[in-house]
Scaffold this active site. Structure first.
Site, PDB file in Angstrom:
ATOM      1  N   GLY B 149       2.459   0.792   5.862  1.00 12.03           N
ATOM      2  CA  GLY B 149       2.850   1.360   4.576  1.00 12.03           C
ATOM      3  C   GLY B 149       2.179   2.705   4.355  1.00 12.03           C
ATOM      4  O   GLY B 149       1.204   3.057   5.018  1.00 12.03           O
ATOM      5  N   CYS B 150       2.727   3.483   3.427  1.00 16.26           N
ATOM      6  CA  CYS B 150       2.205   4.825   3.197  1.00 16.26           C
ATOM      7  C   CYS B 150       0.784   4.789   2.622  1.00 16.26           C
ATOM      8  O   CYS B 150      -0.107   5.488   3.097  1.00 16.26           O
ATOM      9  CB  CYS B 150       3.133   5.617   2.282  1.00 16.26           C
ATOM     10  SG  CYS B 150       3.500   4.812   0.715  1.00 16.26           S
ATOM     11  N   TYR B 151       0.552   3.941   1.618  1.00 13.49           N
ATOM     12  CA  TYR B 151      -0.798   3.868   1.034  1.00 13.49           C
ATOM     13  C   TYR B 151      -1.827   3.297   2.027  1.00 13.49           C
ATOM     14  O   TYR B 151      -2.947   3.803   2.099  1.00 13.49           O
ATOM     15  CB  TYR B 151      -0.789   3.022  -0.238  1.00 13.49           C
ATOM     16  CG  TYR B 151      -0.305   3.740  -1.488  1.00 13.49           C
ATOM     17  CD1 TYR B 151      -0.943   4.888  -1.945  1.00 13.49           C
ATOM     18  CD2 TYR B 151       0.760   3.256  -2.225  1.00 13.49           C
ATOM     19  CE1 TYR B 151      -0.513   5.536  -3.108  1.00 13.49           C
ATOM     20  CE2 TYR B 151       1.196   3.898  -3.386  1.00 13.49           C
ATOM     21  CZ  TYR B 151       0.553   5.032  -3.821  1.00 13.49           C
ATOM     22  OH  TYR B 151       0.970   5.663  -4.969  1.00 13.49           O
TER      23      TYR B 151
END
Lengths: 340, 340, 340, 340
Positions: B149-151
């Site tokens: 995921g991006c985070y």
């Protein structure tokens, strides 16, 4: 009508303050000054008042200000306000200082965090810290009001009632804050060039920001013991607004409901502080161009931490608006006069 | 030339991935698909390639993709990728999934954080988590790569080496993160309307974001014990970029120099990870449109805490770029191919 | 490999050019210079290449550049490029000048529009104006290529074919253009402070912009007669991009279809010029970070006027990208090398 | 106190109008309505008034509005206002309509530009066009005030006095205008998604915008003959503000000084119109959140054309502010009441 002077009216804070005072029902802006050598028509710094108001911002003269003003607002650079403030106090004026020069009680913090010696330590003792909702009683009688910094305002308002009630562990406090670019002032530096700030986000002065001791002073008073915090400011690609995200450990009995109740009880009658209901959180846009401080919170039962969010407009509640609010308190005007 | 399919090419992630693959020296984009019913010329989603490249994004057909592609990239909504991924694995394809559907090892986390049952728990075991620099060896042999995921990407890259060396207390980790609006996708919702997002900053999904268990899974593996974190995401008024500000307690022996040294030692040869020297910190602008993850850190001797900052482009290292990097690792291309 | 020098690599144009040349398959960046007194690591101006490329931008030395470069790109302030360009031409180098110093054929225009005398009028005659698609044949043989200004590029590309075919009245041309802030350069001035430019839009140098005679020179050559235009530039709150909205009167036979056909016929094979179909118009976002010039047009049968829109990235097709394109033409590389 | 109703209070225009009326010294906001089915607390659309003002926006009921309001402001979609306006006129109310439904005198223009038949052509005759400074005398006695469109306001104010004096050629007028995103309303469409509008600039509805006939009607009345204009609107990446750049041919005797003098003479006593001195031009930021229309101009002696620039805040002078100004005129309040 109370006669007001704004010293340093050309900066962002000075201009915002001038705008608020011009619209205030109970005061007159009797003199505006600048350190520049030539007079500046007010519309150059406040285009929105031109054609309606004719005023000049004139080169600073102590005697002129002394003659024309009852209350002197200092929107001067740090270290410069010290001396000027002392002079107007000696001249019997009420001084509301928007710089940091009278905020810290301990003179030894100035060399450490601001890189300068403080020449008027007695004035530090005299100064009343202008966190309006917290220090109202003292502000009423103060001749020297030291207006809080933009970053300290929101976190202090949120944490002071909780620390007083011993609901959060004072050693656990982390403040992650983000400010719009106007907080950096009008000075031209690379970081505030449009092409650098736009579409960018970064931290700065990590663990080193000069508002750290101011926040710690506020929290220590509330906790009744020395509080040290971690504080990391960030630069947001917006013009105005500060969002602070606070992390702390609640003490045993402190549920989310309990924490919220304490805040509501502390500020329930204060028009400018709004406590968000559960599941709702503040945003900078909702307080922009207002004197509000919005506060939201969430206790995470998984980790036992509380997250508290506060939002203000850095130029209003974080500077000029709170200064007007303090003037209102000091001179017995309705607290929200000129701020609605 | 390796034949690539991008499923869901019209979203921000799919378009970014398509752009990277089109410029990649060792692959051919053999099919692009959409859930929409009519074919879409590629220039509608990637105006920058029109006149240079003629391609259609065609309505999805399993058989067409099966026929044309060796590797299938899934840029599909969460829960949809599950089934499609399983089908292409059964068909003998290499699947690189950019959704969350194969990221969590524990199937029980899906109902809790994503609100859906996971129908292919065996695939969860099979999936290799594509945090490129950390899982390189496994990615080399994986048929199902689950792109992070991006985070989680930045914080995991920063914290894993430190947790492995027991240099930070795993119970002390707080992640304050802020993402550009493209992270919220192309869907039209009030929060991403220009007038709402512009000149605004706020937290969302406080203590509730679905990337929380993914980060915890990564950190728990590194720490060798269950790690629970506090994670608060914020929405930034920029298009692309994530800055994460991490707070933790170093264990006794961990000076700033020591922490930095461990990170440099972990990533010294990895072109896409840059450790900032002391006193310097990352910014989203410095990594925009790149596959870099920049990391900076500061230990505050006053409070004993360490502040770690990580910056990535959410669409590149946080999604499409890392997917290409994983493809490069899997198929033996130079790791930076198509990413410089 | 062709050895390239970039003089003035620290400005926005110089940095963009350096970035393009570093990624170019057929050239080597052999020297980068600055007027500053100390060497600057390249990552300070191009953070996106750090860790991948080790280079220093060194204080300018004529002898060093002469020794190391075959082609010298001048990203110097106007008036400074004049002298330096002459020196490198005398030294037998190919010079590609991105300033205005060699753009105007008539030396008398310099005092009028740039406020300086031109000291090398013979070089003005020698210089080939680097509007790539229009002057390709001359560029191939030029030793001094004067790269077009950012504002003139789009309007000139759109209007030249129409004026050559006598399809628009040369006395009727109005150019309304808007540029992103990077067009104003890196210099710190009040107008480019984030708080001033953000959430703002205004015209500047109305009827007085120094690109006016450059556009008129281009259009006069195409029309075969002296053309005078009205040109009003505006400052956009974006980083990169120019949109020009042109107004003119078509001559009698010129329908919208006819005008579009002439443009398609002029540029049909040119990869970097894209003519929009009827009812579609360019946007700055669609050309950002590309070397494209997009052109759209609409004839209003109610008023008999044609509206033509052109969009470019001011730092790419409006500066560094077109400079690379001209280098490609001059040295026989594929025209799009390093630009895709 | 005058009792006001705002119908359609949840849109950007309705919310802005509500905010202005709440701060107005001479009126009471007696009812706010929405087409939605459930009541909405006012703080959801106007967070800045929460805690200070308790009000609900209630589902629309004709009878309730009729009972509670003396003046009815319509912030309804075009075509819907027609019928509702007619009903409240029949009920004896003063109607101030902010839609386009009563702006055009010629009913045949509605099908052509708005795609609908007009069902109340008699009301079109009755309606007074609320361009405050131009139509003050008629507005004083009007029961149906049709508030001008956002784009027409600035250009009409600038051009009407010049056309009346025959100082510009009515066949030569070109209007290049750019609006902030709030002008497109709150509706969620791709063009107003943050990632699309941010860092972008483009024209739209080229030669086709529905404000064209409204501007032409205003200019034709002033010129005493049919005027046709070229009008090209653009979308700016800002929230609020319209800058219009007008191009025209002055008639023989019209110097810049003459044109400026006529504008000053037309508007010298009007607090909300400010004519810039020579060499100065308006910007959207200088009028943001105000009811000002700023006008600047430059005659180019090289081409014989005049360039006129006008700036307004599209939600204030371009909508809600002018509506309040018209109410003030109609009911005999000071014209600037609630607007300073």
């Amino acid at each position: 009508m109370l006669n007001c002077a704004v010293l340093g009216a050309t900066g962002y804070t000075g201009a915002e303050l001038t705008k608020l005072l011009l619209a205030h029902p109970h005061v007159r802006v009797s003199i505006l000054t600048t350190r520049q050598e030539k007079a500046i028509p007010i519309e150059e710094i406040l285009p929105s008042v031109s054609k309606k108001i004719k005023l000049q911002i004139t080169p600073y003269s102590f005697d002129e200000v002394k003659k024309k003003a009852d209350v002197v607002f200092l929107c001067l650079p740090h270290t410069e306000a010290m001396t000027v403030g002392d002079q107007f106090l000696n001249a019997g004026k009420v001084v509301i200082d928007l710089s940091a020069d009278f905020r810290l009680k301990d003179p030894e913090l100035y060399p450490k965090w601001y890189g300068v010696q403080h020449n008027f330590p007695a004035r530090l003792k005299q100064a009343v810290y202008g966190l309006s909702e917290v220090n109202r009683a003292k502000i009423k009688k103060a001749d020297l009001i030291s207006n809080p910094g933009c970053y300290p305002t929101g976190p202090s308002l949120a944490l002071i009632p909780l620390l007083k009630k011993k609901l959060i562990n004072p050693d656990s406090i982390i403040i992650n804050a983000a400010s719009g670019v106007s907080g950096a002032g009008k000075k031209l530096v690379a970081a505030t060039h449009f092409c650098e700030a736009h579409e960018n986000f970064n931290a700065y002065k990590v663990n080193k920001h000069q508002h750290t001791p101011e926040i710690e002073q506020n929290l220590s008073q509330a906790a009744g013991k020395t509080v040290k915090i971690t504080f990391v400011p960030h630069l947001l690609p917006i013009s105005r607004g500060i969002l602070a995200t606070l992390y702390a450990e609640p003490t045993r009995q402190a549920t989310e409901a309990k924490l919220r109740k304490v805040l509501i009880s502390a500020y329930g009658d204060d028009v400018f502080i709004r406590i968000k209901p559960g599941g709702q959180f503040p945003s900078t846009k909702e307080v922009q161009h207002t004197n509000f401080c919005d506060i939201g919170l969430s206790v995470d039962t998984r980790t036992g931490r509380v997250v508290i969010l506060t939002a203000i407009d850095n130029l209003v509640k974080g500077a000029a608006g709170q200064a007007v609010q303090n003037m209102n308190i000091r001179f017995g005007f309705p607290e929200e006069a000129g701020l609605l």
